[in-house]
Design an enzyme around this catalytic site. Sequence first.
Site, PDB file in Angstrom:
ATOM      1  N   TYR A 185       1.441  20.111 -34.899  1.00 52.47           N
ATOM      2  CA  TYR A 185       2.492  19.107 -34.686  1.00 52.47           C
ATOM      3  C   TYR A 185       3.168  19.347 -33.326  1.00 52.47           C
ATOM      4  CZ  TYR A 185       6.546  16.107 -35.573  1.00 52.47           C
ATOM      5  OH  TYR A 185       7.494  15.124 -35.492  1.00 52.47           O
ATOM      6  N   ARG A 232      16.271  14.170 -42.241  1.00 52.58           N
ATOM      7  CA  ARG A 232      15.749  14.092 -43.612  1.00 52.58           C
ATOM      8  C   ARG A 232      14.800  12.899 -43.724  1.00 52.58           C
ATOM      9  NH1 ARG A 232      21.137  15.282 -44.082  1.00 52.58           N
ATOM     10  NH2 ARG A 232      21.797  13.139 -44.496  1.00 52.58           N
ATOM     11  N   THR A 233      13.495  13.165 -43.613  1.00 52.71           N
ATOM     12  CA  THR A 233      12.482  12.112 -43.767  1.00 52.71           C
ATOM     13  C   THR A 233      11.361  12.686 -44.621  1.00 52.71           C
ATOM     14  OG1 THR A 233      11.170  12.816 -41.860  1.00 52.71           O
ATOM     15  CG2 THR A 233      12.942  11.241 -41.418  1.00 52.71           C
TER      16      THR A 233
END
Length: 273
Positions: A190, A228-229
């Site tokens: 990532y 927050r996902t």
Amino acid sequence: ETSFYFYMSTKVAVVTGSNKGIGLAIVRALCKQFNGDVYVTSRDVLNSEGLKPKFHQLDINDLNSIKNAAAYFKGKYDGVDILINNAGTAFKASDTTPFGVQAEVTLRTNFFATRDVLTHFLPLVKAGGRVVNVSSMLSASGLKQCSPELQQRFHSEDITEDELVALMQRFVDEAKKGEHKQGGWPDMSYAVSKIGVTVLSMIHARHLSKERPKDGILINACCPGWVRTEIAAPGAPKSPDEGAITPVYLALLAPGATEPHGKYVSDKEVQPW
């Protein structure tokens, strides 16, 4: 006749991967703050929560989908005023998928597909346009974990898009062989994908300044923060609306602004790269 002229003068903002999470929060903010049409684009249709965004299908991993969307915005609006590349993917830390597969899938979406969107949409960005590529704070920390040779290339003012693409592909190839550490890469696909996004933004900024100097287009990479996902943990400190603040700030930089351009921005501040 009138409808043609109406559309040609209507401004338009396009946000990729915006049916949920930070992308949807960016759309919500633009619906309130941007005087023009705002498009949710995603693989899947959106439930619009009573806002008035428009929708166009765009799967960034599908080249035909990108070309179709680009043709639509060219035809209907003669281009785009704001492009926010938010679509992305990540594996959870607990995921047991082999690292080589994670590297390939993550880079395919976050770097290669984002690059495809830029290839087809940058020529459509109108004078005074704003392009925002959602990167991550992990790009900066991941960069520090790269070998000195790689860091030198990623910091370089003369790295080309072709060289960057080759380096990103090298990471995937080495990760699949289990040789990425020897190759000087961190153990985080990532982070590597977002290094690619940040450096690509800088390359495009230099290109725009050279090829379209009078057009006043600003392109930047940004970190939304830890939000927050579905991608991040539920314990992340920021709400999606808070995560949208910096991307929206960069999308709405005042007409005539000359900076930031080709920068990496977090909490509305240019960060060292």
